[in-house]
Design a protein around this motif. Structure first.
Motif, PDB file in Angstrom:
ATOM      1  N   PRO A 157      26.070 -35.189 -27.977  1.00 34.25           N
ATOM      2  CA  PRO A 157      27.188 -35.399 -28.906  1.00 34.25           C
ATOM      3  C   PRO A 157      28.280 -36.279 -28.318  1.00 34.25           C
ATOM      4  N   GLU A 158      28.813 -37.167 -29.135  1.00 32.60           N
ATOM      5  CA  GLU A 158      29.970 -37.958 -28.715  1.00 32.60           C
ATOM      6  C   GLU A 158      31.229 -37.101 -28.668  1.00 32.60           C
ATOM      7  N   VAL A 159      31.281 -36.088 -29.528  1.00 37.53           N
ATOM      8  CA  VAL A 159      32.413 -35.152 -29.547  1.00 37.53           C
ATOM      9  C   VAL A 159      31.852 -33.772 -29.254  1.00 37.53           C
ATOM     10  N   GLU A 160      32.206 -33.214 -28.092  1.00 33.48           N
ATOM     11  CA  GLU A 160      31.609 -31.954 -27.653  1.00 33.48           C
ATOM     12  C   GLU A 160      32.684 -30.952 -27.266  1.00 33.48           C
ATOM     13  N   GLY A 161      32.556 -29.738 -27.777  1.00 28.77           N
ATOM     14  CA  GLY A 161      33.490 -28.679 -27.456  1.00 28.77           C
ATOM     15  C   GLY A 161      32.986 -27.793 -26.336  1.00 28.77           C
ATOM     16  N   PHE A 162      33.913 -27.244 -25.564  1.00 26.90           N
ATOM     17  CA  PHE A 162      33.560 -26.308 -24.494  1.00 26.90           C
ATOM     18  C   PHE A 162      34.782 -25.443 -24.197  1.00 26.90           C
ATOM     19  N   ALA A 163      34.592 -24.456 -23.329  1.00 26.12           N
ATOM     20  CA  ALA A 163      35.675 -23.527 -22.946  1.00 26.12           C
ATOM     21  C   ALA A 163      36.324 -22.910 -24.185  1.00 26.12           C
ATOM     22  N   VAL A 164      35.491 -22.404 -25.083  1.00 26.96           N
ATOM     23  CA  VAL A 164      35.987 -21.785 -26.316  1.00 26.96           C
ATOM     24  C   VAL A 164      36.526 -20.394 -26.009  1.00 26.96           C
ATOM     25  N   GLU A 165      37.705 -20.093 -26.512  1.00 20.75           N
ATOM     26  CA  GLU A 165      38.285 -18.769 -26.296  1.00 20.75           C
ATOM     27  C   GLU A 165      39.114 -18.347 -27.504  1.00 20.75           C
ATOM     28  N   THR A 166      39.165 -17.042 -27.718  1.00 23.76           N
ATOM     29  CA  THR A 166      40.007 -16.475 -28.766  1.00 23.76           C
ATOM     30  C   THR A 166      41.265 -15.928 -28.124  1.00 23.76           C
ATOM     31  N   VAL A 167      42.408 -16.369 -28.636  1.00 22.70           N
ATOM     32  CA  VAL A 167      43.697 -15.921 -28.114  1.00 22.70           C
ATOM     33  C   VAL A 167      44.477 -15.332 -29.280  1.00 22.70           C
ATOM     34  N   GLY A 168      44.492 -14.011 -29.392  1.00 23.40           N
ATOM     35  CA  GLY A 168      45.133 -13.371 -30.533  1.00 23.40           C
ATOM     36  C   GLY A 168      44.421 -13.760 -31.819  1.00 23.40           C
ATOM     37  N   ALA A 169      45.174 -14.340 -32.754  1.00 24.22           N
ATOM     38  CA  ALA A 169      44.597 -14.775 -34.031  1.00 24.22           C
ATOM     39  C   ALA A 169      44.223 -16.246 -34.008  1.00 24.22           C
ATOM     40  N   ARG A 170      44.161 -16.844 -32.815  1.00 24.98           N
ATOM     41  CA  ARG A 170      43.888 -18.279 -32.706  1.00 24.98           C
ATOM     42  C   ARG A 170      42.616 -18.547 -31.910  1.00 24.98           C
ATOM     43  N   LEU A 171      42.062 -19.718 -32.140  1.00 29.47           N
ATOM     44  CA  LEU A 171      40.932 -20.226 -31.354  1.00 29.47           C
ATOM     45  C   LEU A 171      41.397 -21.414 -30.534  1.00 29.47           C
ATOM     46  N   ARG A 172      40.910 -21.495 -29.322  1.00 27.11           N
ATOM     47  CA  ARG A 172      41.181 -22.653 -28.481  1.00 27.11           C
ATOM     48  C   ARG A 172      39.878 -23.207 -27.939  1.00 27.11           C
ATOM     49  N   ALA A 173      39.855 -24.497 -27.707  1.00 27.65           N
ATOM     50  CA  ALA A 173      38.678 -25.135 -27.106  1.00 27.65           C
ATOM     51  C   ALA A 173      39.095 -26.453 -26.480  1.00 27.65           C
ATOM     52  N   ARG A 174      38.334 -26.849 -25.482  1.00 28.80           N
ATOM     53  CA  ARG A 174      38.470 -28.192 -24.930  1.00 28.80           C
ATOM     54  C   ARG A 174      37.486 -29.097 -25.652  1.00 28.80           C
ATOM     55  N   VAL A 175      37.852 -30.352 -25.793  1.00 32.26           N
ATOM     56  CA  VAL A 175      36.999 -31.318 -26.485  1.00 32.26           C
ATOM     57  C   VAL A 175      36.856 -32.574 -25.643  1.00 32.26           C
ATOM     58  N   LYS A 176      35.603 -32.922 -25.343  1.00 31.57           N
ATOM     59  CA  LYS A 176      35.305 -34.209 -24.704  1.00 31.57           C
ATOM     60  C   LYS A 176      34.922 -35.198 -25.793  1.00 31.57           C
ATOM     61  N   TYR A 177      35.477 -36.401 -25.696  1.00 33.91           N
ATOM     62  CA  TYR A 177      35.143 -37.455 -26.655  1.00 33.91           C
ATOM     63  C   TYR A 177      35.189 -38.792 -25.912  1.00 33.91           C
ATOM     64  N   PRO A 178      34.723 -39.877 -26.518  1.00 32.30           N
ATOM     65  CA  PRO A 178      34.554 -41.121 -25.753  1.00 32.30           C
ATOM     66  C   PRO A 178      35.786 -41.609 -25.015  1.00 32.30           C
ATOM     67  N   GLN A 179      36.985 -41.347 -25.574  1.00 32.91           N
ATOM     68  CA  GLN A 179      38.197 -41.868 -24.944  1.00 32.91           C
ATOM     69  C   GLN A 179      38.864 -40.888 -23.980  1.00 32.91           C
ATOM     70  N   GLY A 180      38.344 -39.679 -23.848  1.00 30.90           N
ATOM     71  CA  GLY A 180      38.994 -38.744 -22.948  1.00 30.90           C
ATOM     72  C   GLY A 180      38.683 -37.293 -23.255  1.00 30.90           C
ATOM     73  N   GLU A 181      39.675 -36.444 -23.085  1.00 32.03           N
ATOM     74  CA  GLU A 181      39.509 -35.007 -23.248  1.00 32.03           C
ATOM     75  C   GLU A 181      40.799 -34.424 -23.814  1.00 32.03           C
ATOM     76  N   ALA A 182      40.656 -33.452 -24.714  1.00 36.10           N
ATOM     77  CA  ALA A 182      41.825 -32.841 -25.349  1.00 36.10           C
ATOM     78  C   ALA A 182      41.618 -31.343 -25.472  1.00 36.10           C
ATOM     79  N   GLN A 183      42.718 -30.641 -25.682  1.00 36.16           N
ATOM     80  CA  GLN A 183      42.640 -29.225 -26.027  1.00 36.16           C
ATOM     81  C   GLN A 183      43.077 -29.051 -27.465  1.00 36.16           C
ATOM     82  N   ILE A 184      42.298 -28.310 -28.239  1.00 34.00           N
ATOM     83  CA  ILE A 184      42.663 -28.040 -29.623  1.00 34.00           C
ATOM     84  C   ILE A 184      42.951 -26.553 -29.793  1.00 34.00           C
ATOM     85  N   THR A 185      43.856 -26.264 -30.710  1.00 36.31           N
ATOM     86  CA  THR A 185      44.193 -24.891 -31.070  1.00 36.31           C
ATOM     87  C   THR A 185      44.089 -24.766 -32.577  1.00 36.31           C
ATOM     88  N   LEU A 186      43.432 -23.724 -33.037  1.00 33.99           N
ATOM     89  CA  LEU A 186      43.244 -23.483 -34.459  1.00 33.99           C
ATOM     90  C   LEU A 186      43.875 -22.154 -34.836  1.00 33.99           C
TER      91      LEU A 186
END
Length: 466
Positions: free
Chosen positions: A244-273
């Motif tokens: 995958p060009e966009v790949e998630g990892f380090a998925v965790e549940t924090v309270g009522a939220r989801l967090r994950a790291r995302v690798k993509y062609p230009q770098g890496e980010a953390q997302i919170t849902l």
């Protein structure tokens, strides 16, 4: 000026007003009226999207993915049309454009974002040409309507083949979806989760795709995420999970939220849902992939995902007398299994409400309930104090729980929705979790809005970006 279009839009808007006045949602009727008056309504309205059209199809997560994409695109300052409530047949798609149109049939939008039912997908493509198509996953769903799963996959694949050119955004972890690049010849970007992100043992579910879609050999898996999603390879040909060009990892549940790291062609980010449910990470990765392809900045994509709020019944959260309640739509075995996993991942005691209807929109055949892993729920029944079964097929739901091993004294049947929901909210659990099939969902939400407060976590802070 197109007089036929103008008359169709005017009549449809009046129909929408009357529908809402008499207690309806007005999500499909306006489209029916407009198409009766002028068959070219959808084609003409969709053609006004200045930058193009993005479609989302597949079995589970269409509404969530489409709304996440909307949040990302809005964060970049664009104007959109969207069928936000999930009315995804051709009449619902037409209604979405009518809502955004003025009385003269003019729409001011950059992008149209459309979730489209798999069976309606070929019909919509005959009138609307998308620039991007997201395919999330394929699972068994409403066998009396769709037929066997291979029929659904074939419908989408053959419709895509007829498009002269389109950018596909595909789930690399689902072999039924990943095959679409080779099968259609279109360019594709893949999203997925890094192998072995799922650590709990509650996902030993029915696998929807055991065999290679190209050569028929049985697929081998290095690891599963859930159902047939995972790291697969075919021993008989070259087909395997695409990188995958966009790949998630380090998925965790924090309270009522989801967090994950995302690798993509230009770098890496953390997302919170601001939502729960492991499967929602896939929806977010699809939206991230779309935003990245569109050239939207990383910071705007992350902000857009953070500001996403669940649509009706998609892990929608309420508070009743200080006690949380979660409303979750269920419509097939895989979705229900993931809902059960989300339920059991929440600490503390629970009261569980289960509404099952068998109207046309739900699917008349409810035998799929026997493919849901309620036995997994029974193995942790010490965490659940009360099960309230409701809806048109409440007794069948109670019977299924009994055969799964849930103690009979914990099961109660209340067919009338309002009484059942009130009983569940006032139950002994520290949390109330409400499962509902489609036609019970809107009435259930209406009842919850009257009895409880809908929670909004919008004020919470931004996630970090790297």
């Amino acid at each position: 000026m197109n007089i036929k279009l103008m008359l169709a839009v005017m009549a449809a808007k009046i129909a929408a007003f009357l529908s809402r006045m008499f207690g309806g949602k007005g999500s499909s009727l306006p489209g029916v009226v407009a198409r009766k008056i002028y068959a070219g309504t959808l084609r003409d309205l969709a053609g006004q999207a200045r930058q193009g059209i993005i479609m989302v199809t597949g079995t589970n997560g269409k509404t969530t993915t489409n709304n996440m994409i909307a949040s990302v695109i809005l964060s970049a300052g664009n104007k959109i049309v969207i069928n936000q409530e999930g009315a995804n047949l051709i009449t619902g798609v037409t209604t979405a454009f009518i809502r955004y149109a003025n009385w003269w049939g003019r729409i001011d939008c950059d992008y149209a974002l459309l979730e489209v039912d798999e069976a309606s997908f070929p019909k919509v493509l005959m009138e609307v040409t998308p620039q991007m198509v997201v395919v999330n996953n394929f699972f068994r769903d409403q066998l009396d309507r769709y037929g066997e799963l291979d029929k659904t996959v074939t419908l989408v694949r053959d419709a895509l083949k007829k498009l002269p050119e389109v950018q596909l955004i595909l789930n690399s972890d689902d072999p039924l979806v990943a095959q679409m690049q080779q099968a259609t010849g279109h360019r594709a970007t893949f999203f997925g989760l890094a192998p072995q992100q799922r650590t709990e043992t509650g996902s030993q579910q029915t696998r929807e795709a055991r065999f290679c879609p190209h050569c028929g050999e049985e697929l081998q898996y290095h690891s599963y995420q859930y159902s047939q999603l995972g790291s697969f390879i075919c021993p008989g040909c070259s087909f395997q999970r695409p990188e995958p060009e966009v790949e998630g990892f380090a998925v965790e549940t924090v309270g009522a939220r989801l967090r994950a790291r995302v690798k993509y062609p230009q770098g890496e980010a953390q997302i919170t849902l601001h939502t729960q449910g492991f499967y929602n990470v896939y929806n977010a990765l699809a939206a991230f992939a779309v935003g990245n392809l569109m050239g939207i900045k990383e910071e705007q994509i992350v902000k857009g995902l953070l500001t996403y709020r669940p649509a009706i019944g998609r892990m929608e959260t309420f508070s009743y007398q200080g006690k949380p309640a979660i409303l979750n739509l269920v419509k097939n075995p895989t979705g229900y299994n993931e809902g059960l996993n989300s339920l059991l991942s929440i600490p503390g005691s629970k009261t569980v409400f289960m509404a099952v209807n068998d109207n046309d929109a739900d699917g008349r055949d409810i035998s799929w309930l026997w493919d849901v892993d309620f036995e997994h729920l029974a193995s942790a029944d010490h965490e659940t104090d009360l099960f309230v079964c409701s809806g048109l097929r409440a007794e069948e739901m109670a019977l299924r729980l009994k055969y799964a091993g849930i103690p009979r004294e914990k099961i109660t049947v209340i067919r009338e929705l309002e009484a059942a929901i009130k009983t569940a909210l006032e139950g002994p659990g520290q949390l109330t979790y409400l499962f509902s099939t489609y036609t019970a969902l809107w009435p259930a939400q209406k009842i919850l809005l009257a009895l409880a407060e809908k929670e909004d976590t919008h004020a919470e802070g931004m996630s970090s970006v790297s």
